[in-house]
Design a protein around this motif. Structure first.
Motif, PDB file in Angstrom:
ATOM      1  N   SER A  15      34.631  78.467  51.828  1.00 15.59           N
ATOM      2  CA  SER A  15      34.542  77.106  52.082  1.00 15.59           C
ATOM      3  C   SER A  15      34.405  77.008  53.853  1.00 15.59           C
ATOM      4  CB  SER A  15      35.982  76.539  52.098  1.00 15.59           C
ATOM      5  OG  SER A  15      36.117  75.278  52.676  1.00 15.59           O
ATOM      6  N   ALA A  16      33.487  76.236  54.074  1.00 14.16           N
ATOM      7  CA  ALA A  16      33.285  75.946  55.795  1.00 14.16           C
ATOM      8  C   ALA A  16      32.532  74.520  55.765  1.00 14.16           C
ATOM      9  CB  ALA A  16      32.341  77.011  56.114  1.00 14.16           C
ATOM     10  N   SER A  17      33.224  73.709  56.741  1.00 13.81           N
ATOM     11  CA  SER A  17      32.792  72.465  56.876  1.00 13.81           C
ATOM     12  C   SER A  17      32.963  71.614  58.187  1.00 13.81           C
ATOM     13  CB  SER A  17      33.234  71.489  55.745  1.00 13.81           C
ATOM     14  OG  SER A  17      34.630  71.275  55.873  1.00 13.81           O
ATOM     15  N   PHE A  18      32.259  71.108  58.846  1.00 11.55           N
ATOM     16  CA  PHE A  18      32.597  70.115  59.928  1.00 11.55           C
ATOM     17  C   PHE A  18      32.267  68.882  59.893  1.00 11.55           C
ATOM     18  CE2 PHE A  18      28.211  71.057  60.817  1.00 11.55           C
ATOM     19  CZ  PHE A  18      28.023  69.918  61.576  1.00 11.55           C
ATOM     20  N   GLU A  19      32.827  68.308  60.731  1.00  8.71           N
ATOM     21  CA  GLU A  19      32.659  66.563  60.663  1.00  8.71           C
ATOM     22  C   GLU A  19      32.699  66.123  62.160  1.00  8.71           C
ATOM     23  OE1 GLU A  19      34.472  62.636  59.495  1.00  8.71           O
ATOM     24  OE2 GLU A  19      34.904  64.243  58.173  1.00  8.71           O
ATOM     25  N   ALA A  20      31.610  65.513  62.690  1.00 11.34           N
ATOM     26  CA  ALA A  20      31.656  64.928  64.121  1.00 11.34           C
ATOM     27  C   ALA A  20      32.564  63.965  64.204  1.00 11.34           C
ATOM     28  CB  ALA A  20      30.260  64.626  64.415  1.00 11.34           C
ATOM     29  N   VAL A  21      33.296  63.908  65.392  1.00  7.29           N
ATOM     30  CA  VAL A  21      34.226  62.936  65.390  1.00  7.29           C
ATOM     31  C   VAL A  21      33.519  61.705  66.438  1.00  7.29           C
ATOM     32  CG1 VAL A  21      36.543  61.830  66.758  1.00  7.29           C
ATOM     33  CG2 VAL A  21      36.213  64.345  65.376  1.00  7.29           C
ATOM     34  N   GLU A  22      33.226  60.368  65.736  1.00  2.00           N
ATOM     35  CA  GLU A  22      32.440  59.572  66.404  1.00  2.00           C
ATOM     36  C   GLU A  22      32.938  58.856  67.895  1.00  2.00           C
ATOM     37  OE1 GLU A  22      30.666  56.134  64.595  1.00  2.00           O
ATOM     38  OE2 GLU A  22      30.681  57.100  62.800  1.00  2.00           O
ATOM     39  N   ALA A  23      34.142  58.782  67.755  1.00  2.00           N
ATOM     40  CA  ALA A  23      34.832  58.367  68.923  1.00  2.00           C
ATOM     41  C   ALA A  23      35.284  59.285  70.013  1.00  2.00           C
ATOM     42  CB  ALA A  23      36.190  57.387  68.302  1.00  2.00           C
ATOM     43  N   PHE A  24      34.866  60.444  69.744  1.00  2.00           N
ATOM     44  CA  PHE A  24      35.149  61.547  70.898  1.00  2.00           C
ATOM     45  C   PHE A  24      34.647  61.207  72.164  1.00  2.00           C
ATOM     46  CE2 PHE A  24      34.830  65.612  73.200  1.00  2.00           C
ATOM     47  CZ  PHE A  24      36.194  66.065  73.159  1.00  2.00           C
ATOM     48  N   LYS A  65      35.872  67.912  63.633  1.00  2.00           N
ATOM     49  CA  LYS A  65      36.863  68.394  62.714  1.00  2.00           C
ATOM     50  C   LYS A  65      36.315  69.484  61.981  1.00  2.00           C
ATOM     51  CE  LYS A  65      39.904  64.488  62.426  1.00  2.00           C
ATOM     52  NZ  LYS A  65      41.003  65.089  62.833  1.00  2.00           N
ATOM     53  N   PHE A  66      36.983  70.685  61.803  1.00  2.00           N
ATOM     54  CA  PHE A  66      36.364  71.780  60.685  1.00  2.00           C
ATOM     55  C   PHE A  66      37.270  72.437  60.302  1.00  2.00           C
ATOM     56  CE2 PHE A  66      37.737  73.005  65.054  1.00  2.00           C
ATOM     57  CZ  PHE A  66      38.312  74.174  64.740  1.00  2.00           C
ATOM     58  N   SER A  67      37.139  73.119  59.118  1.00  2.00           N
ATOM     59  CA  SER A  67      37.642  73.995  58.116  1.00  2.00           C
ATOM     60  C   SER A  67      36.900  75.251  57.702  1.00  2.00           C
ATOM     61  CB  SER A  67      38.245  73.090  57.233  1.00  2.00           C
ATOM     62  OG  SER A  67      39.370  73.814  56.182  1.00  2.00           O
ATOM     63  N   MET A  68      37.303  76.272  57.576  1.00  4.38           N
ATOM     64  CA  MET A  68      36.642  77.407  57.240  1.00  4.38           C
ATOM     65  C   MET A  68      37.664  78.332  56.612  1.00  4.38           C
ATOM     66  SD  MET A  68      34.483  78.359  60.634  1.00  4.38           S
ATOM     67  CE  MET A  68      33.054  79.206  59.846  1.00  4.38           C
ATOM     68  N   LEU A  69      37.432  79.028  55.636  1.00  8.92           N
ATOM     69  CA  LEU A  69      37.704  79.996  54.912  1.00  8.92           C
ATOM     70  C   LEU A  69      36.959  81.127  54.904  1.00  8.92           C
ATOM     71  CD1 LEU A  69      40.232  81.259  53.067  1.00  8.92           C
ATOM     72  CD2 LEU A  69      39.128  80.392  51.152  1.00  8.92           C
ATOM     73  N   VAL A  70      37.226  82.383  55.574  1.00 13.24           N
ATOM     74  CA  VAL A  70      36.666  83.527  55.509  1.00 13.24           C
ATOM     75  C   VAL A  70      37.377  84.660  54.633  1.00 13.24           C
ATOM     76  CG1 VAL A  70      35.559  85.351  57.009  1.00 13.24           C
ATOM     77  CG2 VAL A  70      36.136  83.031  57.823  1.00 13.24           C
ATOM     78  N   VAL A  71      36.692  85.200  53.749  1.00  9.41           N
ATOM     79  CA  VAL A  71      37.361  86.140  52.933  1.00  9.41           C
ATOM     80  C   VAL A  71      36.525  87.752  52.891  1.00  9.41           C
ATOM     81  CG1 VAL A  71      38.181  86.986  50.455  1.00  9.41           C
ATOM     82  CG2 VAL A  71      38.064  84.494  51.225  1.00  9.41           C
ATOM     83  N   SER A  72      36.935  88.671  53.015  1.00  7.49           N
ATOM     84  CA  SER A  72      36.331  89.908  53.148  1.00  7.49           C
ATOM     85  C   SER A  72      37.178  91.048  52.279  1.00  7.49           C
ATOM     86  CB  SER A  72      36.282  90.298  54.617  1.00  7.49           C
ATOM     87  OG  SER A  72      35.805  91.782  54.654  1.00  7.49           O
ATOM     88  N   GLN A  73      36.493  91.864  51.615  1.00 10.49           N
ATOM     89  CA  GLN A  73      37.021  93.153  51.162  1.00 10.49           C
ATOM     90  C   GLN A  73      36.722  94.022  52.160  1.00 10.49           C
ATOM     91  OE1 GLN A  73      35.552  95.137  47.318  1.00 10.49           O
ATOM     92  NE2 GLN A  73      37.450  94.131  46.849  1.00 10.49           N
ATOM     93  N   PHE A  74      37.600  95.053  52.185  1.00 11.61           N
ATOM     94  CA  PHE A  74      37.641  96.055  53.345  1.00 11.61           C
ATOM     95  C   PHE A  74      37.982  97.318  52.933  1.00 11.61           C
ATOM     96  CE2 PHE A  74      41.522  94.269  54.591  1.00 11.61           C
ATOM     97  CZ  PHE A  74      42.363  95.442  54.723  1.00 11.61           C
TER      98      PHE A  74
END
Length: 186
Positions: A15-24, A65-74
């Protein structure tokens, strides 16, 4: 330069997403503040997994605004890990490895967010530099911590006894929970 004792087997961003904040209307070049949640799960078979969730810090608004999930096997080379990190005891090694894997994933996520926002309305986003510490990473397993220490980290019988004594001492010095009284229902 020497090889790292930590070896990522694979990394994925489910999961990885972003959204620009118009009023910034603030500084578009300022690094973005983020909240980070890191969990490392140790496995008796050596199929360890790290999960790092990164999202915008709502208390410090930025252009995205953003959100990311990073998963790894190590995996890791135990002898090289002990040589590299020099833990005072074996029980100090699991959190050190967990935090270092989480740091690697955070660094990759910073780059991923920058690439994702490269053609967005504001300039490419850069996450704030943070220092993840061992206390910032939650460690889990499907088996007991003792089994992980003994099997995965090859703790000696003396180290296992010291770990049990340390837990027993903490339990003995902690105060029991206070009892609360509830009023009887009428």
């Amino acid at each position: 330069m020497k090889s790292s004792p930590l070896q990522l087997k694979w990394v994925t961003y489910p999961s990885a997403s972003f959204e620009a904040v118009e009023a910034f209307d603030g500084d578009q070049a300022a690094p973005l503040a983020a909240t980070v949640d890191a969990v490392v799960s140790y496995d008796l078979e050596g199929l360890h997994t790290a999960f790092v969730t990164i999202s915008d810090d709502e208390s410090k608004p930025g252009p995205y605004k953003f959100s990311m999930l990073v998963v790894s096997q190590f995996a890791f080379d135990l002898d090289r890990a002990k040589e590299t990190y020099r833990p005072s005891t074996t029980r100090n090694l699991p959190p050190v490895i967990a935090v270092n894997v989480s740091r690697i994933l955070y660094a990759g996520a910073r780059e991923m967010l920058s690439m994702m926002t490269a053609r967005a309305p504001y300039q490419a986003a850069m996450l704030d530099s943070v220092l993840l510490e061992p206390g910032d990473v939650q460690i889990k397993s499907t088996v007991s911590a003792e089994q992980i220490l003994e099997t995965v980290f090859k703790a000696t019988p003396e180290e296992m006894a010291a770990a049990r004594d340390s837990v027993a001492a903490r339990l003995a010095t902690s105060s029991p929970p206070k009892k609360t009284r509830r009023k009887a229902d009428a």
